[in-house]
Motif scaffolding. Structure first.
Motif, PDB file in Angstrom:
ATOM      1  N   LYS A  68       0.827  -1.204   0.000  1.00  0.00           N
ATOM      2  CA  LYS A  68       0.000   0.000   0.000  1.00  0.00           C
ATOM      3  C   LYS A  68       0.860   1.252   0.000  1.00  0.00           C
ATOM      4  O   LYS A  68       1.899   1.321   0.655  1.00  0.00           O
ATOM      5  N   GLY A  69       0.397   2.284  -0.747  1.00  0.00           N
ATOM      6  CA  GLY A  69       1.059   3.584  -0.738  1.00  0.00           C
ATOM      7  C   GLY A  69       0.034   4.700  -0.842  1.00  0.00           C
ATOM      8  O   GLY A  69      -0.977   4.553  -1.536  1.00  0.00           O
ATOM      9  N   SER A  70       0.280   5.803  -0.172  1.00  0.00           N
ATOM     10  CA  SER A  70      -0.655   6.931  -0.180  1.00  0.00           C
ATOM     11  C   SER A  70       0.082   8.239  -0.427  1.00  0.00           C
ATOM     12  O   SER A  70       1.252   8.387  -0.043  1.00  0.00           O
ATOM     13  N   ALA A  71      -0.617   9.178  -1.043  1.00  0.00           N
ATOM     14  CA  ALA A  71      -0.064  10.513  -1.271  1.00  0.00           C
ATOM     15  C   ALA A  71      -1.230  11.497  -1.386  1.00  0.00           C
ATOM     16  O   ALA A  71      -2.372  11.106  -1.653  1.00  0.00           O
ATOM     17  N   SER A  72      -0.932  12.781  -1.171  1.00  0.00           N
ATOM     18  CA  SER A  72      -1.987  13.798  -1.222  1.00  0.00           C
ATOM     19  C   SER A  72      -1.440  15.103  -1.763  1.00  0.00           C
ATOM     20  O   SER A  72      -0.229  15.328  -1.804  1.00  0.00           O
ATOM     21  N   THR A  73      -2.360  15.975  -2.166  1.00  0.00           N
ATOM     22  CA  THR A  73      -1.996  17.288  -2.697  1.00  0.00           C
ATOM     23  C   THR A  73      -3.194  18.217  -2.572  1.00  0.00           C
ATOM     24  O   THR A  73      -4.338  17.766  -2.417  1.00  0.00           O
ATOM     25  N   SER A  74      -2.934  19.507  -2.643  1.00  0.00           N
ATOM     26  CA  SER A  74      -4.027  20.485  -2.688  1.00  0.00           C
ATOM     27  C   SER A  74      -4.217  21.037  -4.094  1.00  0.00           C
ATOM     28  O   SER A  74      -5.098  21.865  -4.323  1.00  0.00           O
ATOM     29  N   ASP A  75      -3.411  20.575  -5.015  1.00  0.00           N
ATOM     30  CA  ASP A  75      -3.462  21.017  -6.414  1.00  0.00           C
ATOM     31  C   ASP A  75      -4.317  20.036  -7.213  1.00  0.00           C
ATOM     32  O   ASP A  75      -4.039  18.837  -7.233  1.00  0.00           O
ATOM     33  N   LEU A  76      -5.362  20.538  -7.863  1.00  0.00           N
ATOM     34  CA  LEU A  76      -6.280  19.664  -8.602  1.00  0.00           C
ATOM     35  C   LEU A  76      -5.986  19.615 -10.097  1.00  0.00           C
ATOM     36  O   LEU A  76      -6.769  19.068 -10.866  1.00  0.00           O
ATOM     37  N   SER A  77      -4.861  20.141 -10.512  1.00  0.00           N
ATOM     38  CA  SER A  77      -4.539  20.157 -11.939  1.00  0.00           C
ATOM     39  C   SER A  77      -4.179  18.757 -12.428  1.00  0.00           C
ATOM     40  O   SER A  77      -3.752  17.901 -11.641  1.00  0.00           O
ATOM     41  N   PRO A  78      -4.324  18.490 -13.731  1.00  0.00           N
ATOM     42  CA  PRO A  78      -3.976  17.168 -14.279  1.00  0.00           C
ATOM     43  C   PRO A  78      -2.528  16.758 -13.992  1.00  0.00           C
ATOM     44  O   PRO A  78      -2.260  15.597 -13.682  1.00  0.00           O
ATOM     45  N   ASP A  79      -1.601  17.702 -14.079  1.00  0.00           N
ATOM     46  CA  ASP A  79      -0.203  17.373 -13.795  1.00  0.00           C
ATOM     47  C   ASP A  79      -0.012  16.958 -12.344  1.00  0.00           C
ATOM     48  O   ASP A  79       0.724  16.009 -12.036  1.00  0.00           O
ATOM     49  N   ALA A  80      -0.684  17.680 -11.435  1.00  0.00           N
ATOM     50  CA  ALA A  80      -0.575  17.355 -10.016  1.00  0.00           C
ATOM     51  C   ALA A  80      -1.177  15.990  -9.722  1.00  0.00           C
ATOM     52  O   ALA A  80      -0.654  15.226  -8.893  1.00  0.00           O
ATOM     53  N   ILE A  81      -2.271  15.676 -10.388  1.00  0.00           N
ATOM     54  CA  ILE A  81      -2.901  14.367 -10.201  1.00  0.00           C
ATOM     55  C   ILE A  81      -1.935  13.253 -10.602  1.00  0.00           C
ATOM     56  O   ILE A  81      -1.752  12.266  -9.879  1.00  0.00           O
ATOM     57  N   LYS A  82      -1.302  13.439 -11.749  1.00  0.00           N
ATOM     58  CA  LYS A  82      -0.369  12.424 -12.234  1.00  0.00           C
ATOM     59  C   LYS A  82       0.812  12.269 -11.274  1.00  0.00           C
ATOM     60  O   LYS A  82       1.233  11.143 -10.954  1.00  0.00           O
TER      61      LYS A  82
END
Length: 442
Positions: A68-82
């Protein structure tokens, strides 16, 4: 929030799941939240703080088999998602396998999503919020001339949306609001100084108590605490007022939660189907109450919540389990990832005055301090304040005492539960009378 906005956020979560699959994950779950609100505090008739909140974030958990691995961000842009999905995948590739990790069982996922009436935005301006807090505090300060200072009055508004999805096809959005108004003041008489407070919280602004009523209640509670005394060390009956009684029930939930059970760090280990309360006690979940502060159709894993008895006729009927903790125990999730939902304690016909009569001579507890609860053996010791009661009548306030017992004994020695239910939280209970506890004082 418009339907097109909800669909846009759902599409973002779906894009996270799609990206995880593309990067090689065998399964994934994702969440996105957007929240905003206003918080205003006034003190001594002047504005102290005005804060506008606006937050968003998304997170992804991926599984490569049992890794299992997890990550998060506050940026909703396609690049940030990737990039975020890539970070989660990189973590998963290097973690150890956990045989209990993974998505929930598909057949347990929620499939029905009734309208629970949880979303009621409050179009409160900063000026209106200021006026409310000043009115609330002014009512408290005017209650009695011994009220000499204030910690302020605060109004909060909150609205938000959380979208959850996983690669089993679950994808849902939950909108909710929560609003509150509170006040805390200080009174002094001679060498005696006390503070107390009152607050109201609701999904709908119209369901909040009136600002002046909250202030008056805060003032009244503060004045009643002046000239508090200590008590001699003794044993006596103890009545927990409804506002603090929920903590006792919280100790029960902590002791029967999955994490405590699989770590074997609870005094209620292997207590299922044994009697832990008197036979008149019933404690049950009601997750689908319309407008309830703890209402939800599904838990943090997406599993359907259920109306169920946790305790009935005094017997422990069920644990509080998430998907992971249930697997560790060889059991099935109870739909409690993230906690219980509108936990309700069945009451008697006794109002608060009747509960005082049942108490007779003993201690009424209105405030608890410290964290002296040992969940492994059930030993309980908390700093307390409240009132000494004789023949069912409040005599004088008390402070600087400690109440002690063992939760197993305390649960079994509950005499009655009042109908003065406090609805301002996720646990709904009235005042709770315990037959005997130890008081450490003078």
């Amino acid at each position: 929030m418009q339907n097109q906005d909800i669909e846009r956020l759902k599409n973002i979560v779906q894009s996270l799941l799609d990206e995880a699959k593309q990067q090689g994950a065998t399964s994934a779950e994702a969440g996105l939240s957007q929240e905003n609100g206003l918080s205003v505090t006034a003190r001594l008739g002047e504005v102290e703080t005005i804060e506008h909140h606006c937050d968003q974030g998304l997170g992804i958990t991926v599984y490569f088999g049992q890794r299992k691995g997890s990550a998060s961000t506050s940026d909703l842009s396609p690049d940030a998602i990737k990039e975020t999905v890539g970070a989660a995948c990189s973590i998963a590739r290097y973690t150890s396998e956990d045989e209990f990790a993974g998505l929930p069982d598909k057949e347990l996922l929620a499939t029905e999503f009734p309208d629970l009436d949880l979303y009621h935005p409050w179009a409160l301006t900063a000026d209106e919020a200021i006026a409310l807090t000043i009115e609330c505090e002014a009512a408290a300060m005017a209650y009695h001339p011994d009220i000499t200072n204030s910690e302020g009055a605060t109004v909060n508004t909150h609205q938000g949306i959380r979208v959850m999805g996983n690669s089993l096809g679950f994808l849902q959005a939950r909108l909710s609001t929560r609003h509150s108004l509170s006040c805390s003041v200080v009174a002094q008489r001679g060498d005696s100084m006390q503070r107390d407070y009152w607050y109201s919280v609701a999904r709908k602004a119209n369901d909040l108590e009136a600002a002046a009523a909250i202030g008056i209640k805060a003032g009244e509670r503060t004045i009643k605490r002046l000239e508090a005394r200590r008590l001699p060390t003794q044993q006596c009956p103890v009545l927990y007022c409804a506002e603090v009684a929920s903590g006792l029930i919280g100790s029960l939930i902590g002791a029967i939660s999955g994490g405590a059970l699989y770590r074997k760090s609870t005094f209620l280990l292997d207590a299922l189907d044994t009697q832990i309360f008197p036979d008149f006690i019933r404690i049950h979940e009601q997750p689908l109450i319309k407008g309830g502060l703890g209402s939800a159709a599904y838990d943090g894993d997406g599993i359907a919540t259920q109306t169920r008895d946790i305790v009935s006729e005094g017997y422990l009927r069920g644990y509080v389990l998430s998907t992971y903790s249930a697997r560790k125990l060889g059991l099935q999730s109870t739909g409690n990832a993230g906690g219980v939902h509108n936990l309700t304690v069945t009451t008697s016909n006794n109002d608060f005055q009747a509960m005082l009569k049942l108490l007779g001579t003993g201690l009424l507890v209105t405030e608890l301090m410290g964290q002296g609860v040992n969940m492994i053996n059930g030993n309980y010791s908390r700093g307390a304040a409240g009132f000494w009661v004789e023949n069912g009548e409040i005599q004088y306030p008390v402070e600087e005492i400690t109440i002690a017992g063992n939760l197993k004994d305390m649960f079994k020695n509950i005499v009655a539960i009042g109908n003065d239910v406090d609805y301002r939280g996720n646990t709904r209970t009235g005042s709770i009378l315990i037959e005997r506890m130890s008081i450490a004082g003078e």
